[in-house]
Structures are given as structure tokens and as C-alpha cells.
Design a protein around this motif. Structure first.
Motif, PDB file in Angstrom:
ATOM      1  N   ASN A 128       0.859  -1.174   0.000  1.00 47.04           N
ATOM      2  CA  ASN A 128       0.000   0.000   0.000  1.00 47.04           C
ATOM      3  C   ASN A 128       0.902   1.233   0.000  1.00 47.04           C
ATOM      4  O   ASN A 128       1.728   1.397   0.888  1.00 47.04           O
ATOM      5  N   ALA A 129       0.737   2.103  -0.985  1.00 46.42           N
ATOM      6  CA  ALA A 129       1.624   3.264  -1.142  1.00 46.42           C
ATOM      7  C   ALA A 129       1.564   4.188   0.065  1.00 46.42           C
ATOM      8  O   ALA A 129       2.541   4.832   0.403  1.00 46.42           O
ATOM      9  N   THR A 130       0.414   4.272   0.735  1.00 41.84           N
ATOM     10  CA  THR A 130       0.320   5.175   1.874  1.00 41.84           C
ATOM     11  C   THR A 130       1.006   4.605   3.105  1.00 41.84           C
ATOM     12  O   THR A 130       1.365   5.338   4.001  1.00 41.84           O
ATOM     13  N   ALA A 131       1.186   3.271   3.170  1.00 34.39           N
ATOM     14  CA  ALA A 131       1.826   2.654   4.324  1.00 34.39           C
ATOM     15  C   ALA A 131       3.349   2.648   4.201  1.00 34.39           C
ATOM     16  O   ALA A 131       4.032   2.445   5.188  1.00 34.39           O
ATOM     17  N   ALA A 132       3.866   2.846   3.023  1.00 34.19           N
ATOM     18  CA  ALA A 132       5.313   2.818   2.816  1.00 34.19           C
ATOM     19  C   ALA A 132       5.951   4.050   3.456  1.00 34.19           C
ATOM     20  O   ALA A 132       5.393   5.138   3.421  1.00 34.19           O
ATOM     21  N   PRO A 133       7.147   3.879   4.032  1.00 35.32           N
ATOM     22  CA  PRO A 133       7.800   5.008   4.703  1.00 35.32           C
ATOM     23  C   PRO A 133       8.262   6.102   3.736  1.00 35.32           C
ATOM     24  O   PRO A 133       8.292   7.273   4.093  1.00 35.32           O
ATOM     25  N   ILE A 134       8.651   5.711   2.540  1.00 36.35           N
ATOM     26  CA  ILE A 134       9.091   6.642   1.505  1.00 36.35           C
ATOM     27  C   ILE A 134       8.584   6.112   0.167  1.00 36.35           C
ATOM     28  O   ILE A 134       8.031   5.015   0.104  1.00 36.35           O
ATOM     29  N   ALA A 135       8.785   6.880  -0.881  1.00 40.27           N
ATOM     30  CA  ALA A 135       8.444   6.441  -2.233  1.00 40.27           C
ATOM     31  C   ALA A 135       9.590   6.819  -3.163  1.00 40.27           C
ATOM     32  O   ALA A 135      10.403   7.690  -2.849  1.00 40.27           O
ATOM     33  N   VAL A 136       9.620   6.167  -4.308  1.00 40.42           N
ATOM     34  CA  VAL A 136      10.609   6.455  -5.344  1.00 40.42           C
ATOM     35  C   VAL A 136       9.862   6.963  -6.564  1.00 40.42           C
ATOM     36  O   VAL A 136       8.771   6.478  -6.873  1.00 40.42           O
ATOM     37  N   ALA A 137      10.438   7.948  -7.249  1.00 36.92           N
ATOM     38  CA  ALA A 137       9.837   8.476  -8.475  1.00 36.92           C
ATOM     39  C   ALA A 137      10.907   8.597  -9.550  1.00 36.92           C
ATOM     40  O   ALA A 137      12.034   9.031  -9.273  1.00 36.92           O
ATOM     41  N   LEU A 138      10.555   8.206 -10.764  1.00 33.80           N
ATOM     42  CA  LEU A 138      11.438   8.349 -11.919  1.00 33.80           C
ATOM     43  C   LEU A 138      10.826   9.363 -12.872  1.00 33.80           C
ATOM     44  O   LEU A 138       9.672   9.215 -13.279  1.00 33.80           O
ATOM     45  N   TYR A 139      11.614  10.368 -13.221  1.00 34.97           N
ATOM     46  CA  TYR A 139      11.170  11.411 -14.140  1.00 34.97           C
ATOM     47  C   TYR A 139      11.489  10.998 -15.579  1.00 34.97           C
ATOM     48  O   TYR A 139      12.666  10.854 -15.932  1.00 34.97           O
ATOM     49  N   GLN A 140      10.457  10.754 -16.370  1.00 33.85           N
ATOM     50  CA  GLN A 140      10.568  10.440 -17.795  1.00 33.85           C
ATOM     51  C   GLN A 140      11.713   9.470 -18.099  1.00 33.85           C
ATOM     52  O   GLN A 140      12.635   9.790 -18.852  1.00 33.85           O
ATOM     53  N   PRO A 141      11.651   8.268 -17.522  1.00 34.24           N
ATOM     54  CA  PRO A 141      12.743   7.308 -17.761  1.00 34.24           C
ATOM     55  C   PRO A 141      12.897   6.987 -19.242  1.00 34.24           C
ATOM     56  O   PRO A 141      11.909   6.931 -19.970  1.00 34.24           O
ATOM     57  N   ASP A 142      14.139   6.801 -19.682  1.00 38.02           N
ATOM     58  CA  ASP A 142      14.354   6.517 -21.103  1.00 38.02           C
ATOM     59  C   ASP A 142      15.070   5.199 -21.368  1.00 38.02           C
ATOM     60  O   ASP A 142      15.324   4.854 -22.514  1.00 38.02           O
ATOM     61  N   ILE A 143      15.368   4.430 -20.331  1.00 32.20           N
ATOM     62  CA  ILE A 143      15.974   3.112 -20.513  1.00 32.20           C
ATOM     63  C   ILE A 143      15.092   2.097 -19.788  1.00 32.20           C
ATOM     64  O   ILE A 143      15.001   2.108 -18.552  1.00 32.20           O
ATOM     65  N   PRO A 182       6.424   2.125  -3.104  1.00 30.14           N
ATOM     66  CA  PRO A 182       5.737   2.430  -4.359  1.00 30.14           C
ATOM     67  C   PRO A 182       6.687   3.134  -5.313  1.00 30.14           C
ATOM     68  O   PRO A 182       7.612   3.832  -4.892  1.00 30.14           O
ATOM     69  N   LEU A 183       6.438   2.944  -6.596  1.00 27.32           N
ATOM     70  CA  LEU A 183       7.243   3.583  -7.639  1.00 27.32           C
ATOM     71  C   LEU A 183       6.343   4.465  -8.484  1.00 27.32           C
ATOM     72  O   LEU A 183       5.395   3.985  -9.099  1.00 27.32           O
ATOM     73  N   HIS A 184       6.646   5.750  -8.496  1.00 29.25           N
ATOM     74  CA  HIS A 184       5.931   6.707  -9.331  1.00 29.25           C
ATOM     75  C   HIS A 184       6.728   6.906 -10.618  1.00 29.25           C
ATOM     76  O   HIS A 184       7.942   7.123 -10.565  1.00 29.25           O
ATOM     77  N   VAL A 185       6.053   6.835 -11.739  1.00 31.98           N
ATOM     78  CA  VAL A 185       6.693   7.058 -13.028  1.00 31.98           C
ATOM     79  C   VAL A 185       6.035   8.273 -13.657  1.00 31.98           C
ATOM     80  O   VAL A 185       4.826   8.285 -13.902  1.00 31.98           O
ATOM     81  N   ILE A 186       6.849   9.292 -13.893  1.00 34.67           N
ATOM     82  CA  ILE A 186       6.368  10.535 -14.486  1.00 34.67           C
ATOM     83  C   ILE A 186       6.574  10.431 -15.987  1.00 34.67           C
ATOM     84  O   ILE A 186       7.697  10.341 -16.462  1.00 34.67           O
ATOM     85  N   GLU A 187       5.487  10.413 -16.717  1.00 40.56           N
ATOM     86  CA  GLU A 187       5.498  10.240 -18.172  1.00 40.56           C
ATOM     87  C   GLU A 187       5.884  11.552 -18.875  1.00 40.56           C
ATOM     88  O   GLU A 187       5.787  12.612 -18.275  1.00 40.56           O
ATOM     89  N   PRO A 188       6.270  11.485 -20.130  1.00 38.85           N
ATOM     90  CA  PRO A 188       6.310  10.284 -20.951  1.00 38.85           C
ATOM     91  C   PRO A 188       7.610   9.509 -20.757  1.00 38.85           C
ATOM     92  O   PRO A 188       8.669  10.082 -20.540  1.00 38.85           O
ATOM     93  N   ALA A 189       7.489   8.193 -20.832  1.00 35.52           N
ATOM     94  CA  ALA A 189       8.666   7.335 -20.828  1.00 35.52           C
ATOM     95  C   ALA A 189       9.209   7.289 -22.252  1.00 35.52           C
ATOM     96  O   ALA A 189       8.465   7.499 -23.211  1.00 35.52           O
ATOM     97  N   GLY A 190      10.471   6.999 -22.396  1.00 31.58           N
ATOM     98  CA  GLY A 190      11.111   6.977 -23.715  1.00 31.58           C
ATOM     99  C   GLY A 190      11.008   5.637 -24.416  1.00 31.58           C
ATOM    100  O   GLY A 190      11.803   5.361 -25.313  1.00 31.58           O
ATOM    101  N   PHE A 191      10.041   4.809 -24.024  1.00 31.34           N
ATOM    102  CA  PHE A 191       9.889   3.475 -24.597  1.00 31.34           C
ATOM    103  C   PHE A 191       8.468   3.012 -24.306  1.00 31.34           C
ATOM    104  O   PHE A 191       7.816   3.515 -23.393  1.00 31.34           O
ATOM    105  N   PRO A 192       7.985   2.020 -25.047  1.00 27.33           N
ATOM    106  CA  PRO A 192       6.653   1.476 -24.753  1.00 27.33           C
ATOM    107  C   PRO A 192       6.697   0.606 -23.493  1.00 27.33           C
ATOM    108  O   PRO A 192       7.706  -0.040 -23.216  1.00 27.33           O
TER     109      PRO A 192
END
Length: 161
Positions: free
Chosen positions: A3-18, A35-45
Motif C-alpha cells: 500500500n503506497a500510503t503505508a510505505a515510509p518513503i516512495a521512489v519516483a522516476l522522471y521520464q525514464p528513457d531506458i 511504491p514507484l511513481h513514473v512521471i510520463e512520458p517514458a522513452g519506450f513502450p
């Protein structure tokens, strides 16, 4: 899945391209219960086989939250602290005091993040490296900084052995 709210911290990737780096970061988040937040757009499908190969069967054990844009991510995060990993930061990651709810933000492999993202961060940290070397792989950086934050918060997951 955590559960993302129960996690002590979170990780976020800004527009990953690999895709392999996103997969490896997702695997790390699954293992640590983050939890892992991915900020779009990603550089791949999202169906890219390198993403699935690096994430392996761990992708079923991580909560991945996709955000359509930087602005959508900011709106969703509210007043949580954004801690940006940056080679331009003056503060070493191990000397920073992490707090519950922090979001560890990592930029694109090719070019980091734009100035508006730097400006929005509450703090910027760097991993100390030997002189003359530029940076670590983004997935490795995410693991190093996430582990330090979890260590400080005494929040590593319980082992199931």
C-alpha cells in the motif's frame, strides 16, 4: 503489493528513457516495499521486453503509479517532500535527514531533469563519487539512496526467513 500510503518513503522516476533501468528500479521497490511513481512520458513502450526482463516476476509485487505529466505528479503528491538525486547537488545523500513520506526523485538517464524540476525539489542530494567520474546508473542510485533513507528511518521490511 504494498500500500503506497503505508510505505515510509516512495521512489519516483522522471521520464525514464531506458526500460531496463525502470525494471531494475521496480524490482528494488518490490523488495523494499516501496511504491514507484513514473512521471510520463517514458522513452519506450511499457511492453518493452527489456523492462520485463529486468523487472522479472517482481513487477507483480510493486505498486507502479503512472503520472501523465510533471504537473499531474506534483498535484498527486501534495505537500510531500521531494528529494532530488542530482550530480549538481552539494549535499551528500548520507548526510541528509530523511523523513517519513519523502519522495526520492530521479531524473532521466540521458539528461537528468529540467530546471523547473530542480526548483520544485525541497532538497537535492548526491552520491559522492571519485573525482573525474560523472554518475552512477539511475537504478543503482535509487537503490543506494532508498537504502540510506530506510536505514535512517529504521524502516527496512521484515525478513521472511
Amino acid at each position: 503489493m504494498e500500500n503506497a500510503t503505508a510505505a515510509p518513503i516512495a521512489v519516483a522516476l522522471y521520464q525514464p528513457d531506458i526500460p531496463a533501468n525502470l525494471g531494475a528500479t521496480a524490482r528494488m521497490c518490490a523488495c523494499f516495499g516501496l511504491p514507484l511513481h513514473v512521471i510520463e512520458p517514458a522513452g519506450f513502450p511499457w511492453s518493452h521486453k527489456a523492462l520485463k526482463r529486468a523487472g522479472m516476476d517482481y513487477l507483480d509485487h510493486v505498486r507502479i503509479i503512472r503520472h501523465d505529466s510533471w504537473q499531474a505528479f506534483l498535484k498527486a503528491m501534495g505537500d510531500r517532500r521531494l528529494i532530488l538525486a542530482s550530480t549538481r547537488a552539494a549535499f551528500p545523500h548520507h548526510a541528509f535527514f530523511y523523513a517519513p513520506g519523502d519522495i526520492l526523485l530521479f531524473g532521466r538517464e540521458c539528461c537528468g531533469v529540467p530546471q523547473e524540476v530542480h526548483d520544485a525539489a525541497h532538497a537535492r542530494v548526491r552520491i559522492p563519487l571519485r573525482p573525474g567520474l560523472r554518475s552512477l546508473n539511475v537504478a543503482m542510485s535509487a537503490g543506494i539512496i532508498a537504502a540510506e533513507a530506510l536505514r535512517q528511518l529504521s524502516a527496512f521490511p521484515e525478513e521472511s526467513r
